[in-house]
Design an enzyme around this catalytic site. Sequence first.
Site, PDB file in Angstrom:
ATOM      1  N   ARG A 248      -9.903 -55.384   6.112  1.00 24.20           N
ATOM      2  CA  ARG A 248     -11.128 -54.842   5.528  1.00 24.20           C
ATOM      3  C   ARG A 248     -10.751 -53.779   4.508  1.00 24.20           C
ATOM      4  O   ARG A 248      -9.854 -52.954   4.744  1.00 24.20           O
ATOM      5  CB  ARG A 248     -12.025 -54.222   6.602  1.00 24.20           C
ATOM      6  CG  ARG A 248     -12.801 -55.234   7.428  1.00 24.20           C
ATOM      7  CD  ARG A 248     -13.855 -55.981   6.612  1.00 24.20           C
ATOM      8  NE  ARG A 248     -14.633 -56.916   7.416  1.00 24.20           N
ATOM      9  CZ  ARG A 248     -14.315 -58.198   7.608  1.00 24.20           C
ATOM     10  NH1 ARG A 248     -13.225 -58.704   7.054  1.00 24.20           N
ATOM     11  NH2 ARG A 248     -15.105 -58.971   8.340  1.00 24.20           N
ATOM     12  N   GLU A 277     -16.817 -53.845  -1.601  1.00 26.55           N
ATOM     13  CA  GLU A 277     -16.944 -55.249  -1.968  1.00 26.55           C
ATOM     14  C   GLU A 277     -18.380 -55.597  -2.364  1.00 26.55           C
ATOM     15  O   GLU A 277     -19.299 -55.141  -1.675  1.00 26.55           O
ATOM     16  CB  GLU A 277     -16.526 -56.093  -0.754  1.00 26.55           C
ATOM     17  CG  GLU A 277     -15.492 -57.122  -1.094  1.00 26.55           C
ATOM     18  CD  GLU A 277     -14.890 -57.736   0.149  1.00 26.55           C
ATOM     19  OE1 GLU A 277     -14.000 -57.109   0.749  1.00 26.55           O
ATOM     20  OE2 GLU A 277     -15.333 -58.828   0.488  1.00 26.55           O
ATOM     21  N   HIS A 295     -11.615 -62.149  -1.390  1.00 25.90           N
ATOM     22  CA  HIS A 295     -11.908 -62.294   0.051  1.00 25.90           C
ATOM     23  C   HIS A 295     -11.842 -63.774   0.488  1.00 25.90           C
ATOM     24  O   HIS A 295     -12.845 -64.361   0.879  1.00 25.90           O
ATOM     25  CB  HIS A 295     -13.269 -61.680   0.409  1.00 25.90           C
ATOM     26  CG  HIS A 295     -13.377 -61.288   1.855  1.00 25.90           C
ATOM     27  ND1 HIS A 295     -14.139 -60.242   2.304  1.00 25.90           N
ATOM     28  CD2 HIS A 295     -12.814 -61.816   2.973  1.00 25.90           C
ATOM     29  CE1 HIS A 295     -14.044 -60.143   3.625  1.00 25.90           C
ATOM     30  NE2 HIS A 295     -13.247 -61.104   4.056  1.00 25.90           N
TER      31      HIS A 295
HETATM   32  C1  DGY Z   1     -13.872 -62.375   8.814  1.00 23.85           C
HETATM   33  O1  DGY Z   1     -14.015 -63.400   9.482  1.00 23.85           O
HETATM   34  O2  DGY Z   1     -14.057 -61.254   9.275  1.00 23.85           O
HETATM   35  C2  DGY Z   1     -13.414 -62.592   7.423  1.00 23.85           C
HETATM   36  O3  DGY Z   1     -13.291 -61.432   6.719  1.00 23.85           O
HETATM   37  C3  DGY Z   1     -14.251 -63.628   6.734  1.00 23.85           C
HETATM   38  O4  DGY Z   1     -13.328 -64.488   6.186  1.00 23.85           O
END
Ligand code: DGY
Length: 335
Positions: A248, A277, A295
Amino acid sequence: MPGPPHRAEGLTLADRVFATYPVPEPGLEILSAAFLVRVHPARPQPDREAMRAGAEGCRGMLTLVRDRVDAELLEALPELRAIANYGVGYDNIDIVEATRRGIVVTNTPDVLTAATADLAFALLLACTRRLGEGERLVRSGGFGGWDPQMLLGLELEGATLGLLGVGRIGLAVARRATGFGMKLLHVSRHESAEATALGSRRVELNELLDASDVVSIHVSLNDDTRHIIDASALRRMKPTAYLVNTARGPIVDEVALAQALREGWIAGAGLDVYEREPQVEPALLELDNVVLLPHLGSATTRARSEMARVAATNLVAALSGHRPPNPVNPEVLEK
Ligand code: DGY
């Protein structure tokens, strides 16, 4: 008159669910067999009002990791009993508030582990071997022939990979790294027998930052991990080291990272996620020694379809009085 395909007989408005996106099959098929499904189109992305209006009167909601579900939205949706998040991370949802309201939240672990680990490794290779710079050089007509000094990078065999987190995805990255002959270190809250079995040594964060040639982030975002990679962490890293983030964005202080890359505190970085984002810190866009992806961690056809299956299965279970397979706040189910 026949109803829409897969709609179960005898449903009432109380069986309505809202999907904020037309997720891949078999997601909508599973949902439509059990509920009246209201689906927000792929574009435009639903804003706050569209989320509220879409989910009004619904007992369940299927959300994406980009959809913010905060206390204010939950307050406006008193009928809501379950939220199935399409993703393994769920920092987009106010879990404390959902739990207080007796709303079960679920996620989609496991099915995206391999895809996300592959992408982390792709970014690791891309930044250590300077693939972005090489690609731009060729496309711009700047490739003047083989050169012994051109775009030299880091050889992975014998290099040290520091894993920040050894959950499912961190371990899958570790397994890939052993195939490349990398040495492993990790930071984790608890001992990990699986990481130890892969030859990884558990260390404190500072030792990992000091010793790693590549640091790869695999922790979830919470108050303990927000900005854990800040200016002082980046200053500890070797000037020849690389940072990879597929977890993240807010785990890394992006402004500090841009300074670190610009001033040579570290050699390079590979990012799949961003602090705000979909915005990207403008200073990063100016730099050559960072590979930037939109992402894409779980973006394989198989993972995205399995995520839809798992999310829909969770929602059906949660709303039909069964224990969903992947609750993230299981305490709600004990009440
Ligand atoms: C998640 O699953 O948390 C990812 O960031 C999405 O691909």
